[in-house]
Structures are given as structure tokens and as C-alpha cells.
Write an enzyme that holds these catalytic residues in place. Structure first.
Site: not given
Ligand code: ADP
Length: 160
Positions: A90, A128
Site C-alpha cells: 500500500r 481491515s
Molecule cells: P497481514 O496481517 O499479513 O498484513 P492483511 O490481511 O492485513 O494481513 O493483509 C494481507 C495482504 O494484503 C498484505 O500483503 C497487505 O499488504 C495486503 N493488503 C491489505 N490491504 C490492502 C489494500 N487496501 N490494498 C492492497 N493490498 C492490501
């Protein structure tokens, strides 16, 4: 067949995740979405619930499966025969941690490479945790998460 793993907490899945999922399916033949079970973060949804939400959100997208896993990501990748790990980037704040993770995973399993997809501008701000924060106050989350899971998120807060 090229198999990719898209790992994460997905607590819950957002439109930002879904965007990465759809774009990643064009890069691999099968995308396995890996829901991390034993995250150090305290999750709102159980791993099984997060899998169900992802299944609902990705219904109709071909070449996608959803599973939960615990333990080492590279071990999960090995078991599934995956050669690619997909992560979303991001902002620059994601970079340092992601670089370290990718380099460590490559050391642990040199047959696996991490591919980064940069977030679409529409979702650059989205996480999230922001969705959880808004939903906990009963705010409108319809711009942030797939329509099929909105009610379930509100219900979770009503039942707490
Ligand atoms: P983690 O706890 O492993 O970071 P997340 O569920 O928060 O897991 O995110 C999973 C993946 O999705 C990560 O690679 C994160 O960078 C990506 N991600 C989260 N939100 C977004 C977004 N808004 N746009 C693009 N990628 C995202």
C-alpha cells in the site's frame, strides 16, 4: 501449473484484498488464499469465519481456493506446490516489513518468490483495522468491503 499463495489475516477481507485477488488470478493458474490461524494479533473473526467470508467474497472468481494455515508460510507453500507468494503493497510504510518477510521466506525456501502488487489508488488507504473501527461504531462500510459480507460484520459487533 503455476500455483500462488496470497497469505494474510483477512480480518475481515476488504475490497483492497479483493482487488489484489482478482489481479493475482491473472498471474497464476491457481491462487490459494491462505488465512493465517495463529496470528499474534487478536482477531475479530475466527480463522474459520474468515475463510467463510473470503469464500463468499470470491464466489464466481475462477482459479481461487481459500484455506487456513498455521506455522511457516513457506511450509504451507511447499505443501501446496506453490512457487509464488503474493503480497499487496500500500504505502512505503509497508515496504520495510514486507522486504524483510520476502527475503526471509526466500532464504527458508529458495523455490518460492514473493511478488508484490501495488494497491489500486482507490484502496490505498484501506485496511481491515479501519473497517473494524468504522463497523464498531455502526458506520457505513459499504464502500470498503464486498457487499456479500457487510451484514455479517455488523452482526459480529451486535453480538459482542
Ligand atoms: P497481514 O496481517 O499479513 O498484513 P492483511 O490481511 O492485513 O494481513 O493483509 C494481507 C495482504 O494484503 C498484505 O500483503 C497487505 O499488504 C495486503 N493488503 C491489505 N490491504 C490492502 C489494500 N487496501 N490494498 C492492497 N493490498 C492490501
Amino acid at each position: 501449473m503455476r500455483i500462488g499463495i496470497y497469505p494474510g489475516s483477512f480480518d475481515p477481507v476488504t475490497l483492497g484484498h479483493l482487488d489484489i485477488i482478482m489481479r493475482a488470478t491473472r498471474l497464476v493458474d491457481l491462487l490459494v488464499i491462505g488465512v493465517l490461524k495463529n496470528s499474534s494479533k487478536k482477531a475479530l473473526f475466527s480463522a474459520q469465519e474468515r475463510v467463510e467470508l473470503l469464500e463468499r467474497a470470491t464466489k464466481g472468481i475462477s482459479g481461487v481456493t481459500v484455506e487456513s494455515y498455521d506455522g511457516l508460510l513457506v511450509e504451507f507453500a511447499r505443501e501446496r506446490g506453490a512457487s509464488v507468494l503474493v503480497r499487496g503493497l500500500r504505502a512505503v510504510t509497508d515496504f520495510e516489513y514486507e522486504l524483510q518477510l520476502a527475503q526471509t521466506n526466500h532464504k527458508l525456501n529458495p523455490f518460492v518468490d514473493t511478488v508484490f502488487l501495488t494497491t489500486s489508488v482507490d484502496y490505498a488507504y484501506l485496511s481491515s483495522s479501519i473497517v473494524r473501527e468504522i463497523a464498531s461504531y455502526g458506520g457505513d462500510i459499504s464502500q470498503f468491503v464486498p457487499a456479500a459480507i457487510i451484514d455479517t460484520i455488523y452482526e459480529k459487533y451486535q453480538n459482542r
